[in-house]
Design an enzyme around this catalytic site. Structure first.
Site, PDB file in Angstrom:
ATOM      1  N   ASP A 146      38.053 -36.325  12.850  1.00 25.79           N
ATOM      2  CA  ASP A 146      38.075 -35.023  12.848  1.00 25.79           C
ATOM      3  C   ASP A 146      37.546 -34.235  14.148  1.00 25.79           C
ATOM      4  O   ASP A 146      36.711 -34.364  14.592  1.00 25.79           O
ATOM      5  CB  ASP A 146      36.751 -34.503  11.621  1.00 25.79           C
ATOM      6  CG  ASP A 146      36.454 -33.109  11.541  1.00 25.79           C
ATOM      7  OD1 ASP A 146      37.452 -32.338  11.690  1.00 25.79           O
ATOM      8  OD2 ASP A 146      35.234 -32.981  11.312  1.00 25.79           O
ATOM      9  N   GLY A 198      37.381 -30.969  15.720  1.00 25.07           N
ATOM     10  CA  GLY A 198      37.099 -29.569  15.459  1.00 25.07           C
ATOM     11  C   GLY A 198      37.353 -28.667  16.863  1.00 25.07           C
ATOM     12  O   GLY A 198      37.738 -29.085  17.805  1.00 25.07           O
ATOM     13  N   ASN A 199      36.910 -27.565  16.647  1.00 23.58           N
ATOM     14  CA  ASN A 199      36.909 -26.429  17.517  1.00 23.58           C
ATOM     15  C   ASN A 199      36.006 -26.994  19.060  1.00 23.58           C
ATOM     16  O   ASN A 199      36.613 -26.754  20.009  1.00 23.58           O
ATOM     17  CB  ASN A 199      36.424 -25.199  17.240  1.00 23.58           C
ATOM     18  CG  ASN A 199      37.096 -24.752  16.322  1.00 23.58           C
ATOM     19  OD1 ASN A 199      38.286 -24.157  16.693  1.00 23.58           O
ATOM     20  ND2 ASN A 199      36.944 -24.066  14.988  1.00 23.58           N
ATOM     21  N   TYR A 201      43.875 -21.192  -2.800  1.00 21.01           N
ATOM     22  CA  TYR A 201      43.902 -19.964  -1.626  1.00 21.01           C
ATOM     23  C   TYR A 201      45.275 -19.326  -1.541  1.00 21.01           C
ATOM     24  O   TYR A 201      46.284 -20.223  -1.394  1.00 21.01           O
ATOM     25  CB  TYR A 201      43.407 -20.906  -0.316  1.00 21.01           C
ATOM     26  CG  TYR A 201      42.828 -19.932   0.600  1.00 21.01           C
ATOM     27  CD1 TYR A 201      41.569 -19.438   0.233  1.00 21.01           C
ATOM     28  CD2 TYR A 201      43.564 -19.957   1.960  1.00 21.01           C
ATOM     29  CE1 TYR A 201      41.001 -18.642   1.430  1.00 21.01           C
ATOM     30  CE2 TYR A 201      42.637 -19.351   3.005  1.00 21.01           C
ATOM     31  CZ  TYR A 201      41.561 -18.743   2.852  1.00 21.01           C
ATOM     32  OH  TYR A 201      41.031 -18.303   3.688  1.00 21.01           O
ATOM     33  N   ASP A 239      38.630 -28.077   8.222  1.00 25.21           N
ATOM     34  CA  ASP A 239      37.270 -28.450   7.653  1.00 25.21           C
ATOM     35  C   ASP A 239      36.934 -27.563   6.640  1.00 25.21           C
ATOM     36  O   ASP A 239      35.861 -28.298   5.761  1.00 25.21           O
ATOM     37  CB  ASP A 239      36.437 -28.093   8.926  1.00 25.21           C
ATOM     38  CG  ASP A 239      36.732 -26.439   9.438  1.00 25.21           C
ATOM     39  OD1 ASP A 239      37.778 -25.947   8.820  1.00 25.21           O
ATOM     40  OD2 ASP A 239      35.897 -25.868  10.000  1.00 25.21           O
ATOM     41  N   ARG A 240      37.471 -26.578   6.254  1.00 26.12           N
ATOM     42  CA  ARG A 240      37.017 -25.946   4.972  1.00 26.12           C
ATOM     43  C   ARG A 240      37.356 -26.757   3.710  1.00 26.12           C
ATOM     44  O   ARG A 240      36.682 -26.809   2.742  1.00 26.12           O
ATOM     45  CB  ARG A 240      37.406 -24.524   4.893  1.00 26.12           C
ATOM     46  CG  ARG A 240      37.094 -23.439   5.913  1.00 26.12           C
ATOM     47  CD  ARG A 240      37.474 -22.229   6.066  1.00 26.12           C
ATOM     48  NE  ARG A 240      37.045 -21.567   4.591  1.00 26.12           N
ATOM     49  CZ  ARG A 240      37.614 -20.258   4.393  1.00 26.12           C
ATOM     50  NH1 ARG A 240      38.840 -19.909   4.853  1.00 26.12           N
ATOM     51  NH2 ARG A 240      37.360 -20.008   3.108  1.00 26.12           N
ATOM     52  N   ASP A 243      29.275 -24.375   5.769  1.00 20.96           N
ATOM     53  CA  ASP A 243      29.419 -24.998   6.913  1.00 20.96           C
ATOM     54  C   ASP A 243      28.764 -24.330   7.966  1.00 20.96           C
ATOM     55  O   ASP A 243      29.347 -23.086   8.597  1.00 20.96           O
ATOM     56  CB  ASP A 243      30.782 -25.404   7.221  1.00 20.96           C
ATOM     57  CG  ASP A 243      30.983 -26.458   8.337  1.00 20.96           C
ATOM     58  OD1 ASP A 243      30.036 -26.602   9.060  1.00 20.96           O
ATOM     59  OD2 ASP A 243      32.168 -26.661   8.595  1.00 20.96           O
ATOM     60  N   THR A 267      13.007  -8.410  24.978  1.00 25.46           N
ATOM     61  CA  THR A 267      14.584  -8.217  24.675  1.00 25.46           C
ATOM     62  C   THR A 267      15.034  -9.465  24.175  1.00 25.46           C
ATOM     63  O   THR A 267      15.722  -9.866  23.275  1.00 25.46           O
ATOM     64  CB  THR A 267      15.196  -7.731  25.959  1.00 25.46           C
ATOM     65  OG1 THR A 267      14.660  -6.413  26.138  1.00 25.46           O
ATOM     66  CG2 THR A 267      16.786  -7.586  25.770  1.00 25.46           C
TER      67      THR A 267
END
Length: 244
Positions: free
Chosen positions: A7, A9-10, A88, A97-98, A118, A173
């Site tokens: 997997d 991913g980003n 979908y 991943d979804r 996720d 802040t």
């Protein structure tokens, strides 16, 4: 059989090795780099497998995985056969991943309504109806994306990092940013969960993703955590295709 699950991913790469349904080894790279991926595979005993699946948001690593796998290698795309009905409307834009997370959740709780959340680069919400039909969900900015946005789109707000504890009332802040981002994310997730529960009272909620540690206090009232949910979902997709 030994199954290799990849997997990419980003911002993170996860590799897992299953012996049938038993997870026997996994490794995580905090980058998406094909060379680092190949080195990890070869140096950590992930080669010599019977079948594999590759899910990648950017780089094509399938040819490399094919060289180290004895049997079939599945590359997850919009055309891959799935063990549920996908309703979908734009499947070509649905993240791997979804759909993998949704399938993983449906496999854990067969026949149930499932909401997979996720908590990663983005926060995604994915709903499976009665364990059989993927309907869709939602996408919002993840924790780090929110911190970076406040820094990038203002002149004076500092760039902060996530914290497990954030006061409700920030007296500086930095404290106010931490409160807004961390408590805002948790409030969003809680609100979405309650909205789904109004429609589906018996729904199973599963949290996963790299930022799961910041939501551990929410793990109650039928809310479950599974850090390997996407890997498990990819494994389900692989075995489903091997049976076809």
């Amino acid at each position: 059989m030994r199954f290799l699950i990849c997997d990419l991913g980003n911002t993170r790469t996860k590799i897992a090795l299953y012996n049938d349904d038993l997870l026997i080894k996994q490794a995580i790279l905090n980058e998406n780099n094909p060379d680092a991926f190949a080195r990890l595979i070869c140096s950590s005993g992930f080669n010599h497998t019977d079948a594999a699946i590759v899910s990648s948001v950017s780089h094509d690593t399938t040819s490399f995985v094919e060289r180290i796998t004895a049997g079939r290698v599945i590359t997850l795309t919009e055309h891959t056969l799935l063990p549920l009905i996908n309703e979908y409307k734009t499947p070509s834009t649905l993240g791997n991943d979804r759909i993998a997370g949704a399938i993983g959740g449906a496999a854990l709780y067969p026949g149930n309504d499932i909401l997979v959340i996720d908590l990663g680069t983005a926060i995604t919400y994915d709903f499976v109806e009665k364990g059989k039909i993927y309907k869709g969900g939602g996408i919002s900015p993840g924790i780090n994306m929110r911190f970076k946005s406040l820094n990038a789109f203002t002149m004076r707000l500092p760039l902060l990092t996530p914290s497990a504890e954030a006061p409700l009332i920030g007296t500086t802040t930095s404290g106010a940013i931490g409160s807004g981002v961390m408590n805002g994310c948790r409030a969003e997730v809680s609100g979405i969960i309650e909205a789904y529960r109004l429609l589906y009272p018996k729904i199973k909620i599963i949290l996963t993703g790299g930022d799961l540690i910041y939501f551990e206090k929410m793990l109650k009232n039928n809310i479950f955590a599974n850090p390997n949910l996407i890997i498990w979902g990819l494994k389900q997709i692989l075995t489903y295709n091997l049976e076809k």
